[in-house]
Motif scaffolding. Structure first.
Motif, mmCIF file in Angstrom:
data_model
loop_
_atom_site.group_PDB
_atom_site.id
_atom_site.type_symbol
_atom_site.label_atom_id
_atom_site.label_comp_id
_atom_site.label_asym_id
_atom_site.label_seq_id
_atom_site.Cartn_x
_atom_site.Cartn_y
_atom_site.Cartn_z
ATOM 1 N N ARG A 185 -11.935 -51.998 -16.178
ATOM 2 C CA ARG A 185 -11.329 -52.874 -15.174
ATOM 3 C C ARG A 185 -10.507 -52.075 -14.176
ATOM 4 O O ARG A 185 -10.508 -52.376 -12.975
ATOM 5 C CB ARG A 185 -10.450 -53.913 -15.873
ATOM 6 C CG ARG A 185 -11.235 -54.938 -16.690
ATOM 7 C CD ARG A 185 -10.312 -55.823 -17.498
ATOM 8 N NE ARG A 185 -11.058 -56.748 -18.341
ATOM 9 C CZ ARG A 185 -10.511 -57.485 -19.306
ATOM 10 N NH1 ARG A 185 -9.196 -57.402 -19.533
ATOM 11 N NH2 ARG A 185 -11.255 -58.298 -20.024
ATOM 12 N N GLU A 234 -25.243 -58.201 -22.209
ATOM 13 C CA GLU A 234 -24.018 -57.781 -21.550
ATOM 14 C C GLU A 234 -23.977 -56.259 -21.443
ATOM 15 O O GLU A 234 -24.575 -55.545 -22.240
ATOM 16 C CB GLU A 234 -22.799 -58.274 -22.329
ATOM 17 C CG GLU A 234 -22.656 -59.785 -22.366
ATOM 18 C CD GLU A 234 -21.392 -60.211 -23.088
ATOM 19 O OE1 GLU A 234 -20.674 -59.328 -23.603
ATOM 20 O OE2 GLU A 234 -21.126 -61.433 -23.150
ATOM 21 N N SER A 285 -26.801 -53.057 -16.204
ATOM 22 C CA SER A 285 -26.959 -53.342 -14.781
ATOM 23 C C SER A 285 -28.226 -54.157 -14.549
ATOM 24 O O SER A 285 -29.068 -54.314 -15.445
ATOM 25 C CB SER A 285 -27.032 -52.038 -13.997
ATOM 26 O OG SER A 285 -28.233 -51.336 -14.314
ATOM 27 N N ALA A 320 -25.318 -53.928 -9.911
ATOM 28 C CA ALA A 320 -24.418 -54.991 -10.358
ATOM 29 C C ALA A 320 -24.663 -55.301 -11.829
ATOM 30 O O ALA A 320 -25.757 -55.075 -12.362
ATOM 31 C CB ALA A 320 -24.631 -56.249 -9.518
ATOM 32 N N GLU A 321 -23.630 -55.799 -12.520
ATOM 33 C CA GLU A 321 -23.811 -56.191 -13.920
ATOM 34 C C GLU A 321 -24.658 -57.458 -13.966
ATOM 35 O O GLU A 321 -24.379 -58.442 -13.272
ATOM 36 C CB GLU A 321 -22.474 -56.423 -14.603
ATOM 37 C CG GLU A 321 -22.609 -56.682 -16.095
ATOM 38 C CD GLU A 321 -21.282 -56.824 -16.811
ATOM 39 O OE1 GLU A 321 -21.275 -56.909 -18.049
ATOM 40 O OE2 GLU A 321 -20.240 -56.863 -16.118
ATOM 41 N N SER A 348 -23.149 -60.965 -14.527
ATOM 42 C CA SER A 348 -22.174 -61.422 -13.534
ATOM 43 C C SER A 348 -22.826 -62.180 -12.389
ATOM 44 O O SER A 348 -22.121 -62.764 -11.557
ATOM 45 C CB SER A 348 -21.392 -60.228 -12.972
ATOM 46 O OG SER A 348 -22.231 -59.401 -12.178
ATOM 47 N N ARG A 370 -29.841 -64.943 -11.797
ATOM 48 C CA ARG A 370 -30.202 -64.579 -13.169
ATOM 49 C C ARG A 370 -31.595 -65.089 -13.533
ATOM 50 O O ARG A 370 -32.338 -64.427 -14.261
ATOM 51 C CB ARG A 370 -29.154 -65.128 -14.151
ATOM 52 C CG ARG A 370 -27.897 -64.270 -14.225
ATOM 53 C CD ARG A 370 -26.922 -64.801 -15.241
ATOM 54 N NE ARG A 370 -26.156 -65.905 -14.687
ATOM 55 C CZ ARG A 370 -25.770 -66.968 -15.367
ATOM 56 N NH1 ARG A 370 -26.095 -67.086 -16.642
ATOM 57 N NH2 ARG A 370 -25.058 -67.916 -14.788
#
Length: 611
Positions: free
Chosen positions: A311, A430, A433, A486-487, A490, A496
């Motif tokens: 973070r 999780e 990327s 990007a994850e 997220s 998605r």
């Protein structure tokens, strides 16, 4: 911010390596004995914790057997030393292999039994260590411990304390380099896919049992190395060292440092070893304190200190303007030719207890066509997809793709036969990327071994480059190349769902199964999905679409099969199905004499919204 940009430009492994080098040269600047010992014990504990991180944090297998593997490695090295085999490299090799063997032998029954069996098997394995040592008291010394371990040697030279310190630190550095290479390879992504969902893992061609066993057994290897180093550190082994308290301390270190982190193992080990373990009074209440650490780490530090560090890095990236994504390309490239195969389901039946989910169902999906499967909730649509994918076994009937029978194959073999699918709820692991999530769909394609990944051999590089190239190609098809870093989890729902389609397309499957891919999408996203499905069809793909959006079905489908009460009640082109009296009655609840296309579509969309 300029300094931060420079630091971020360096490879991610550089800072940990620099820290390792600093620790390595500390004896040369006058490190005292007490600090030296604590650093060595921290490195040993970090090796054990890293094994748990691999099996728990990445592969998702909760097991506390590292303490038993640690004991196996320690006693193996100790007995070798007493027998005259004092070379530390030989001891490390044999101890690591013995721990690996213990991991395999104890992992097989635990994984075969399923559910929490592996956790319970490993739990009892730790509790049995003192009893096993007592049974072989003549060899191990039993409760009195194993003494007489000679000093370790390297190439015939006895290692003094400073030299042995260097050996311990180098072994730790090398293992963490190996662990990093595994985690960032296709194997590491496969572990995270498995942790997310065994069903997802099977759907992309991963053998769930083998991958679980690989994660657990690999986690045993560094514990064996740690055991060999510990045996030579003191020259004496006591059964009390390998108690359940050690197992809980390893788990606490993993949670505090971050179980889904390579270097979190070292952070957690340092916290435990250099903190509470320094107090002699702590040992009396160790289990209580470790339990408190686990609660605090799980509740207050989700993801451990590694997550806090991520973070912080993300915040600094935003401040430095490093998190901006390029814009999406306005022009989508053509889809290369797809070699679709005919999917034939003939006379399939499936019952769950007294509930007959499917009765004598037959459907066919052909290349270059979109075949839709519709029906009310509970009609058996998802059950049918699960039968095709191998998650359920048929009670009767046949399922073939291009003439190959699938009805008795396990799910990962069905995926390798060319069947790819999406899920009603987007299923993405999780910590990966967008690029890695798409590349995970290629787990069933050309493979590089674990050794290739560890040593970065040419075959590994070829497979990795091919994975990246194919993933980028498919991301460009769905207009998501700009989100490659990007994850995955997220992203908003629409992205998605498109990402799942991309993952299914990356291997150019023979059959593509789409399970309610438009559910929850807005109008623009539905249009994008519809255009993508048309392009897949025009490229020669075989598409079986399960969907509640009737307008989308009528716009896309070349042929529609309607399920109700586990049976096909109608089939044919859209213009026939929309006016079929039984379909209108069973599916929409409207009368056939007053139903027209707009009313039919509105009625179904209202029903879908109510769900």
């Amino acid at each position: 911010m300029v300094v931060w940009r420079t630091l971020r430009a360096a490879p991610s492994w550089v800072p940990p390596l620099l820290i390792g080098v600093v620790v390595l040269v500390l004896p040369g600047i006058g490190l005292d004995f007490a600090t030296s010992r604590q650093i060595q014990l921290t490195c040993i504990l970090a090796l054990i914790v890293s094994g748990l991180n691999l099996s728990l944090g990445y592969a998702g297998q909760l097991a506390l057997g590292q303490a038993a593997m640690y004991a196996a490695g320690a006693y193996t090295a100790g007995l070798m030393s007493i027998a005259g085999y004092t070379d530390i490299l030989l001891q490390l090799l044999v101890a690591g292999l013995v721990a690996l063997a213990v991991g395999v032998l104890t992992g097989i029954p635990g994984l075969r039994l399923g559910s929490w069996s592996l956790a319970m098997t490993s739990f009892f394995l730790v509790l049995l260590v003192p009893d096993v040592l007592s049974v072989f008291e003549n060899v191990t010394g039993g409760h009195s411990g194993l003494s007489g371990i000679a000093g370790a040697t390297l190439f015939g030279s006895v290692l003094d304390p400073n030299s042995f310190y260097i050996v311990i630190v180098i072994v730790a550095i090398l293992w963490f380099a190996v662990l990093r290479n595994i985690v960032v390879s296709r194997h590491g992504v496969a572990f995270r896919v498995l942790k997310q969902s065994p069903v997802l893992a099977s759907s992309v061609g991963i053998s769930v049992f083998r991958m679980k066993l690989l994660g657990y057994a690999l986690g045993a290897f560094p514990a064996g190395l740690a055991g060999a180093l510990f045996a030579n550190l003191d020259g004496y082994l006591s059964p009390e060292t390998f108690s359940f308290t050690l197992a809980t301390s390893v788990l606490a270190a993993s949670i505090l440092g971050g179980s889904a982190s390579v270097y979190g193992a070292a952070v957690g080990a340092a916290i435990i070893q250099l903190g509470p373990n320094q107090s002699s009074a702590f040992q009396q209440y160790a289990l209580v304190f470790y339990g408190a650490f686990l609660i605090a780490g799980g509740v207050l530090l989700g993801g451990g200190f590694a997550q806090l560090f991520r973070r912080l890095v993300a915040r600094l990236d935003r401040a430095a303007g490093l998190d901006t994504q390029p814009t999406a390309s306005a022009v989508a490239p053509d889809i290369p030719a797809l070699h679709g195969a005919e999917l034939a389901v003939s006379g399939v039946a499936k019952a769950f207890g007294g509930n007959q989910a499917l009765r004598d169902v037959s459907i066919t999906a052909r290349p270059g066509r979109v075949t839709a499967l519709i029906g009310p909730n509970g009609s058996g649509k998802t059950t049918m997809l699960n039968m095709i994918c191998g998650f359920y076994r048929t009670d009767a009937g046949r399922i073939t793709v291009g003439g190959t029978q699938l009805q008795r194959l396990p799910a990962h073999h069905v995926a390798r036969a060319g069947v790819a699918r999406t899920f009603q709820t987007p299923n993405l692991p999780e910590g990966v990327s967008v690029l890695e999530a798409v590349a995970s769909g290629r787990c069933s394609t050309a493979r590089a071994s674990l050794l290739d990944a560890v040593l970065r051999l040419p075959r590994f590089r070829r497979v990795r480059d091919a994975d990246i190239a194919e993933a980028l190609r498919v991301l460009e098809l769905v207009g998501m190349t700009h989100l490659r870093d990007a994850e995955a989890v997220s992203l908003p729902l629409g992205m998605r769902r498109l990402l799942e389609v991309a993952r299914a397309l990356v291997t150019r499957p023979s059959v593509l199964l789409l399970d309610e891919a438009a559910s929850g999408l807005d109008e623009d996203e539905v249009d994008r999905l519809a255009e993508l499905i048309r392009r897949i069809r025009d490229a020669g793909g075989t598409v079986l679409l399960v969907e509640h959006n009737f307008r989308l079905i009528l716009a896309l489908a070349d042929e529609i099969f309607v399920l109700a009460h586990g049976q096909v009640i109608a089939s044919g082109p859209p213009e026939v199905i929309e006016r079929d009296p039984r379909v209108l009655s069973e599916y929409l609840g409207v009368r056939s004499d007053d139903a027209r296309l707009p009313e039919v579509a509105d009625a179904l969309e209202t029903k879908a919204g109510e769900r």
